[in-house]
Write a protein that holds these residues in place. Structure first.
Motif, short mmCIF file in Angstrom:
data_model
loop_
_atom_site.label_atom_id
_atom_site.label_comp_id
_atom_site.label_asym_id
_atom_site.label_seq_id
_atom_site.Cartn_x
_atom_site.Cartn_y
_atom_site.Cartn_z
N PRO A 182 0.84 -1.22 0.00
CA PRO A 182 0.00 0.00 0.00
C PRO A 182 0.86 1.25 0.00
O PRO A 182 2.02 1.25 0.41
N ARG A 185 1.29 6.45 2.67
CA ARG A 185 0.37 7.35 3.34
C ARG A 185 -0.84 6.61 3.93
O ARG A 185 -1.63 7.18 4.67
N CYS A 186 -0.96 5.33 3.55
CA CYS A 186 -2.09 4.52 4.04
C CYS A 186 -1.71 3.69 5.27
O CYS A 186 -2.56 2.96 5.79
N VAL A 191 -7.92 4.50 7.22
CA VAL A 191 -7.70 5.00 5.86
C VAL A 191 -8.50 4.21 4.82
O VAL A 191 -8.53 2.97 4.85
N CYS A 193 -7.81 3.49 1.39
CA CYS A 193 -6.66 3.55 0.49
C CYS A 193 -7.12 3.10 -0.90
O CYS A 193 -7.45 1.92 -1.10
N LYS A 298 -9.33 9.21 6.97
CA LYS A 298 -8.49 9.62 5.85
C LYS A 298 -8.85 8.87 4.57
O LYS A 298 -9.23 7.70 4.60
N VAL A 300 -7.07 8.25 0.74
CA VAL A 300 -5.89 8.43 -0.09
C VAL A 300 -6.20 7.85 -1.48
O VAL A 300 -6.49 6.66 -1.60
#
Length: 303
Positions: A182, A185-186, A191, A193, A298, A300
């Motif tokens: 991944p 940022r995940c 998240v 993703c 979040k 992404v």
């Protein structure tokens, strides 16, 4: 010279005059004796005589009876609704659909694989990949693209394939390559993703994968934005005010762009595109994800 008489004309004179009038008028007349005096009897004391038009003369002899009028023909009864309409043919029975499991699903997948409509080993589970394979098979044969296996679809498939062997039903296990790592940022936090490369959404918490599902993105004219975002708000039964289309289980992350279920994606696969949203075609998975995701989580979107 003798004085002119003022006495009323005699009946003979009247009849003669009436005959002349009848001939002059060109129609028949009849003599009627009026004991009370007619309009021409100024004194009203004598037997009056008046001329009345007779009815139209009949060409048939008087002693011949009038022809009996024929009774009107009885109109034929209009055909009833049941006589003119044929009953609709029964709909094909559904044998297998999304979520089904077992040996018959495995045989379905193996037979589809024989004719290059299923490009992986049979699993025995009727998921979105199997539904897409059935849908493309139906479309190529001119059948309704339902993605479900009904009696007509199954019989058509049987006629084009052979009974699968044990090796075709359960081929030897092949080691799969490990999934790509991944995006970094995940790896922390809660998240969504979303990879444009693998066309997959992975729901992760602190680097642990909880679920994965197929996704579809916007077209080149309405592309899905890339970057790091947050879930701003959620709407379970959302309908787009811009396109007037349903967007169930919508989780908005960038303006009007959201992750949501798409019935069109479920029916037509990657032949279409969204208007910028991230479409999910597995309704059960997106419904479960909707209940887990919180506002502020979040998002992404990356290659």
């Amino acid at each position: 010279m003798p004085r002119s008489s003022t006495r009323p004309r005699t009946l003979r004179a009247v009849l003669a005059t009436g005959a002349v009038l009848a001939v002059t008028a060109g129609c028949s007349a009849q003599v009627v004796t009026d004991p009370a005096g007619g309009a021409d009897d100024k004194k009203g004391s004598g037997a009056g005589v008046r001329i009345e038009p007779a009815g139209p003369a009949s060409s048939a002899p008087a002693d011949r009876p009038a022809a009996a009028s024929k009774p009107p023909a009885t109109p034929s009864a209009a055909p009833s609704r049941t006589e003119t309409e044929k009953p609709a043919p029964p709909k094909p029975k559904i044998l297998l659909a999304g979520g089904a499991e077992g040996d018959q699903v495995r045989e379905l997948q193996a037979r589809l694989r024989q004719i290059a409509h299923f490009n992986r080993a049979p699993t025995g589970y009727y998921g979105t990949v199997t539904a897409d394979a059935v849908s493309t098979f139906q479309a190529k044969r001119g059948l309704p693209r339902t993605g479900t296996t009904d009696t007509v679809t199954w019989q058509r498939l049987l006629g084009m394939t052979k009974k699968p062997t044990a090796a075709q039903l359960r081929p030897p296990a092949v080691e799969k390559p490990p999934p790509p790592k991944p995006d970094k940022r995940c790896m922390t936090g809660r998240v969504l993703c979303i990879s444009k490369t693998s066309r997959a959404l992975t729901w992760m918490i602190d680097g642990k994968v909880l679920s994965t599902m197929d996704v579809r993105f916007g077209s080149q004219y309405t592309p899905t934005r890339e970057g790091v975002f947050k879930v701003g708000w959620k709407s379970r039964d959302h309908v787009s005010t811009l396109y007037d289309t349903p967007m169930p289980y919508a989780m908005f992350f960038s303006g009007g762009q959201a992750v949501h279920y798409s019935a069109d994606f479920a029916a037509n696969g990657y032949s279409g595109a969204s208007h910028g949203c991230v479409n999910v075609r597995d309704e059960k998975k997106i419904a479960s994800l909707f209940d887990q995701v919180r506002t502020g989580d979040k998002v992404v979107v990356h290659w």
